[in-house]
Design a protein around this motif. Structure first.
Motif, PDB file in Angstrom:
ATOM      1  N   VAL A 439       0.834  -1.205   0.000  1.00 18.96           N
ATOM      2  CA  VAL A 439       0.000   0.000   0.000  1.00 18.96           C
ATOM      3  C   VAL A 439       0.866   1.251   0.000  1.00 18.96           C
ATOM      4  CG1 VAL A 439      -1.634   1.356   1.342  1.00 18.96           C
ATOM      5  CG2 VAL A 439      -2.014  -1.090   1.045  1.00 18.96           C
ATOM      6  N   ALA A 440       1.866   1.283   0.861  1.00 23.15           N
ATOM      7  CA  ALA A 440       2.752   2.445   0.926  1.00 23.15           C
ATOM      8  C   ALA A 440       3.477   2.640  -0.408  1.00 23.15           C
ATOM      9  CB  ALA A 440       3.761   2.270   2.051  1.00 23.15           C
ATOM     10  N   ILE A 482      -0.637  -3.995  -6.845  1.00 23.90           N
ATOM     11  CA  ILE A 482      -2.078  -3.997  -7.127  1.00 23.90           C
ATOM     12  C   ILE A 482      -2.604  -5.417  -7.191  1.00 23.90           C
ATOM     13  CG2 ILE A 482      -3.846  -3.341  -8.800  1.00 23.90           C
ATOM     14  CD1 ILE A 482      -1.915  -1.113  -9.737  1.00 23.90           C
ATOM     15  N   PHE A 483      -1.874  -6.305  -7.875  1.00 20.84           N
ATOM     16  CA  PHE A 483      -2.347  -7.669  -8.083  1.00 20.84           C
ATOM     17  C   PHE A 483      -2.474  -8.411  -6.754  1.00 20.84           C
ATOM     18  CE2 PHE A 483      -3.090 -10.559 -11.630  1.00 20.84           C
ATOM     19  CZ  PHE A 483      -3.177 -11.786 -10.983  1.00 20.84           C
ATOM     20  N   SER A 484      -1.442  -8.326  -5.923  1.00 19.40           N
ATOM     21  CA  SER A 484      -1.467  -9.065  -4.657  1.00 19.40           C
ATOM     22  C   SER A 484      -2.492  -8.488  -3.682  1.00 19.40           C
ATOM     23  CB  SER A 484      -0.070  -9.073  -4.019  1.00 19.40           C
ATOM     24  OG  SER A 484       0.436  -7.763  -3.872  1.00 19.40           O
ATOM     25  N   PHE A 540      -5.925   6.851  -5.070  1.00 17.91           N
ATOM     26  CA  PHE A 540      -7.207   6.551  -4.425  1.00 17.91           C
ATOM     27  C   PHE A 540      -7.292   5.064  -4.064  1.00 17.91           C
ATOM     28  CE2 PHE A 540     -11.379   4.604  -5.223  1.00 17.91           C
ATOM     29  CZ  PHE A 540     -12.129   5.164  -4.190  1.00 17.91           C
ATOM     30  N   TYR A 541      -6.899   4.194  -4.983  1.00 16.00           N
ATOM     31  CA  TYR A 541      -6.992   2.750  -4.712  1.00 16.00           C
ATOM     32  C   TYR A 541      -6.093   2.339  -3.554  1.00 16.00           C
ATOM     33  CZ  TYR A 541      -6.755  -2.277  -5.070  1.00 16.00           C
ATOM     34  OH  TYR A 541      -6.793  -3.625  -4.755  1.00 16.00           O
ATOM     35  N   ALA A 542      -4.909   2.930  -3.470  1.00 14.17           N
ATOM     36  CA  ALA A 542      -3.995   2.586  -2.379  1.00 14.17           C
ATOM     37  C   ALA A 542      -4.635   2.865  -1.026  1.00 14.17           C
ATOM     38  CB  ALA A 542      -2.693   3.373  -2.525  1.00 14.17           C
ATOM     39  N   TYR A 543      -5.255   4.036  -0.885  1.00 14.82           N
ATOM     40  CA  TYR A 543      -5.908   4.376   0.382  1.00 14.82           C
ATOM     41  C   TYR A 543      -7.128   3.490   0.626  1.00 14.82           C
ATOM     42  CZ  TYR A 543      -3.077   8.541   1.248  1.00 14.82           C
ATOM     43  OH  TYR A 543      -2.046   9.380   1.541  1.00 14.82           O
ATOM     44  N   TYR A 556      -2.071  -7.385   5.488  1.00 18.66           N
ATOM     45  CA  TYR A 556      -1.269  -7.584   4.282  1.00 18.66           C
ATOM     46  C   TYR A 556      -0.276  -6.448   4.129  1.00 18.66           C
ATOM     47  CZ  TYR A 556      -0.396  -9.786  -0.201  1.00 18.66           C
ATOM     48  OH  TYR A 556       0.189 -10.475  -1.248  1.00 18.66           O
ATOM     49  N   ASP A 557       0.484  -6.236   5.186  1.00 12.02           N
ATOM     50  CA  ASP A 557       1.470  -5.155   5.183  1.00 12.02           C
ATOM     51  C   ASP A 557       0.841  -3.823   4.808  1.00 12.02           C
ATOM     52  OD1 ASP A 557       4.027  -7.323   3.860  1.00 12.02           O
ATOM     53  OD2 ASP A 557       3.707  -6.702   5.916  1.00 12.02           O
ATOM     54  N   THR A 558      -0.386  -3.616   5.288  1.00  6.22           N
ATOM     55  CA  THR A 558      -1.059  -2.371   4.937  1.00  6.22           C
ATOM     56  C   THR A 558      -0.765  -1.254   5.921  1.00  6.22           C
ATOM     57  OG1 THR A 558      -3.024  -3.103   6.155  1.00  6.22           O
ATOM     58  CG2 THR A 558      -2.932  -3.567   3.796  1.00  6.22           C
ATOM     59  N   GLU A 559      -0.136  -1.597   6.989  1.00  6.77           N
ATOM     60  CA  GLU A 559       0.133  -0.545   7.991  1.00  6.77           C
ATOM     61  C   GLU A 559       1.412   0.193   7.666  1.00  6.77           C
ATOM     62  OE1 GLU A 559      -2.013   0.348  10.222  1.00  6.77           O
ATOM     63  OE2 GLU A 559      -3.345  -1.217   9.569  1.00  6.77           O
TER      64      GLU A 559
END
Length: 559
Positions: A439-440, A482-484, A540-543, A556-559
């Motif tokens: 995400v980052a 994006i895929f993962s 936008f998609y990342a957030y 999923y390592d989103t933090e």
């Protein structure tokens, strides 16, 4: 499976990634050449991308519709290994079809252009099947948390193909002798440079496809990697995609039909009508995605993998990502050729106008930027220590840049090398800030992409040129992220979700022609606002992906 066998299987798998990159990047040189050779406009030249990337959509859609009708996942019943083999054989057929398609072709023979598009479409159909099988296959060959890094490793091989593809194709079409723009134009008009020079290239490519298929077939270490999940039909998703396809085909058909032999009284009005039809096709895609997002959140029955919001919004993210990656370089050739001032002979960037042959090194540099990022993204696969990894994050990008400069030896000035090296330094900073978190990474590189495109829009000279070229550096790491993120938590719908994502490679077929038509109406440089809009959606998609996955309890390592 042992780790040794996993590594052997991954090494075999990534061979097909090279082919995808080689052919896709070659289009960047082929497109401006086709425009000169066939006397067509910028939109028509972008139909090379439309045929190639559109095949990904139609291939994946056909596989999904057939699976839904039969009640079983056809690809899963074949196994991922066989899926890749079948895809390679289809691509080999397309490459062989190219030989009779261009045989005897002469300058201005527009009918031959459509035969070429047909051959590229068949090659793309094979690639569609290969990618639908290869992406989840690569993810299955190890820990899910490192899936994006394995995809980066495969992507690094893919990007090596993208780096040398434009140079090889330019040498085959134009030869190794430097020629001026006037000489090139005269040689094309006199049929001294002919389209059938690519016959040998595609015969060779067909042979390589067949060899790769044989490698997969006889490899003992490569498992079928079938999924144990039971196929779940998604009738609502199928109906939506079929209706969407009809709308898109209708819009593009109307645009194609508008190119007749009769003289047009009001060409400006006709161009605006063409652009309007293309925007309707784009709007239909966006609205379909958001309709699925809203409808499936209320009642998931019948939507299959589309009941997961991270997948639905991820489909549009793949669409915009592939679209921006392809459109930046596909329209770059026209940007470098276009003459804004006949007296000074400068293009819109204020640089010396380049001919088709001179463009190739810059197309190679753009795709080389993707190779740099993917080589860096693959570092984690080799489990280096923290200290070594920091040094590799700095050294690997410049080693990769060295490979690009070696492949294009003598093509760039010292000033150009220094400017691009500075862009690479910005990419390195991005990697340190992202810390391998999907995400980052997506947030940071999308934001830098926006800034780069804005610099290109509002400046000129080498600053503008390399701002656009740096788009490759910042797109480089996005696909695996994006895929993962999109298939995280899909469980039994993973294979279906993968197919939906491959369909959205459609972005490479839709966005470049839209930018091309916009360039026909306004200007080629101003048309790069299309790229800005694509990068903004990726932010936008990342957030949004972070919020969605957190609510589902997926770390999923989103933090």
């Amino acid at each position: 499976m042992t780790n040794k066998n996993n590594n052997s299987a991954l090494a075999t798998l990534v061979t097909v990634f090279f082919f995808w990159g080689f052919i896709a990047a070659s289009n960047g040189v082929f497109i401006p050449f086709c425009k000169t050779y066939f006397n067509i406009d910028q939109f028509q030249s972008q139909l090379v991308d439309f045929a190639f990337y559109g095949a990904y959509y139609f291939g994946a859609l056909l596989l999904f519709v057939l699976s839904s009708s039969s009640g079983k996942d056809i690809l899963n019943s074949w196994g991922y290994k066989n899926g890749i083999i079948y895809g390679l054989l289809i691509s080999a057929i397309g490459a062989l079809v190219m030989y009779p398609s261009v045989n005897g072709a002469e300058q201005g023979d527009t009918a031959v252009f459509y035969y070429v598009l047909g051959a590229l479409f068949i090659v793309g159909l094979g690639f569609s099947l290969q990618q639908t099988a290869a992406q989840p296959f690569a993810i299955s060959l190890g820990e899910p948390s490192k899936a994006s890094h394995r995809l980066n490793l495969a992507g690094g091989v893919n990007s090596f193909g993208t780096t040398i593809g434009p140079i090889v194709v330019a040498l085959i079409i134009f030869g190794s002798t430097p020629i001026s723009g006037e000489e090139l134009e005269l040689m094309v008009k006199n049929n001294q440079i002919k389209l059938n020079t690519i016959q040998s290239l595609y015969l060779g490519v067909a042979g390589l496809f067949l060899m790769a298929a044989g490698l997969f077939y006889f490899s003992k270490n490569l498992p079928q990697a079938k999924s144990d999940a039971v196929f779940q039909p998604a009738n609502k998703a199928k109906i939506l995609l079929v209706v969407l396809t009809l709308v898109m085909v209708t819009c593009f058909a109307l645009v194609f039909m508008s190119y007749g032999n009769e003289p047009v009284k009001d060409i400006e009005l006709l161009e605006k009508q063409r652009l309007g039809l293309l925007l309707i096709a784009l709007l239909a895609i966006v609205l379909s995605i958001f309709y699925a997002y809203k409808s499936s959140s209320k009642n998931p029955v019948g939507w299959g993998a589309m009941q997961y919001p991270q997948l639905v919004l991820g489909m549009l993210a793949i669409f915009t990502y592939v679209g921006v990656e392809v459109t930046i370089q596909s329209n770059l050739g026209e940007l470098l050729k276009n003459v804004a001032d006949k007296v000074s002979n400068l293009n819109p960037l204020g640089l010396k106008v380049m001919n088709d042959a001179e463009i190739a090194p810059f197309i190679s540099l753009y795709w080389g930027g993707l190779m740099i990022g993917r080589w860096v993204g693959a570092i984690t696969v080799f489990n280096p220590s923290k200290g070594l990894k920091k040094w590799l994050l700095i050294l690997v990008p410049y080693v990769a840049l060295g490979v690009i400069l070696l492949v294009n030896y003598g093509s760039y000035s010292l000033n150009e090398v220094l400017i691009f090296s500075s862009c690479v330094a910005v990419q390195i900073v991005g990697f340190f800030l992202a810390k391998d978190k999907p995400v980052a990474t997506l947030k940071i590189f999308s934001a830098i992409g926006v800034v780069a495109m804005l610099i290109g829009l509002f400046s000129n000279g080498n600053i503008a040129l390399f701002a656009f070229l740096s788009g490759g550096l910042f797109c480089s790491i996005m696909w695996p992220c994006i895929f993962s993120l999109s298939i995280a938590g899909l469980g039994k719908y993973t294979s279906q979700g993968s197919a939906f994502l491959i369909m959205m490679i459609l972005g490479g077929a839709i966005i470049p022609p839209i930018q091309g038509k916009l360039a026909d109406i306004v200007s080629i440089q101003s048309s790069y606002w299309v790229a800005v809009m694509c990068f903004l959606y990726l932010i936008f998609y990342a957030y949004r992906a972070k919020t969605i996955l957190s609510k589902q309890g997926i770390n999923y390592d989103t933090e």
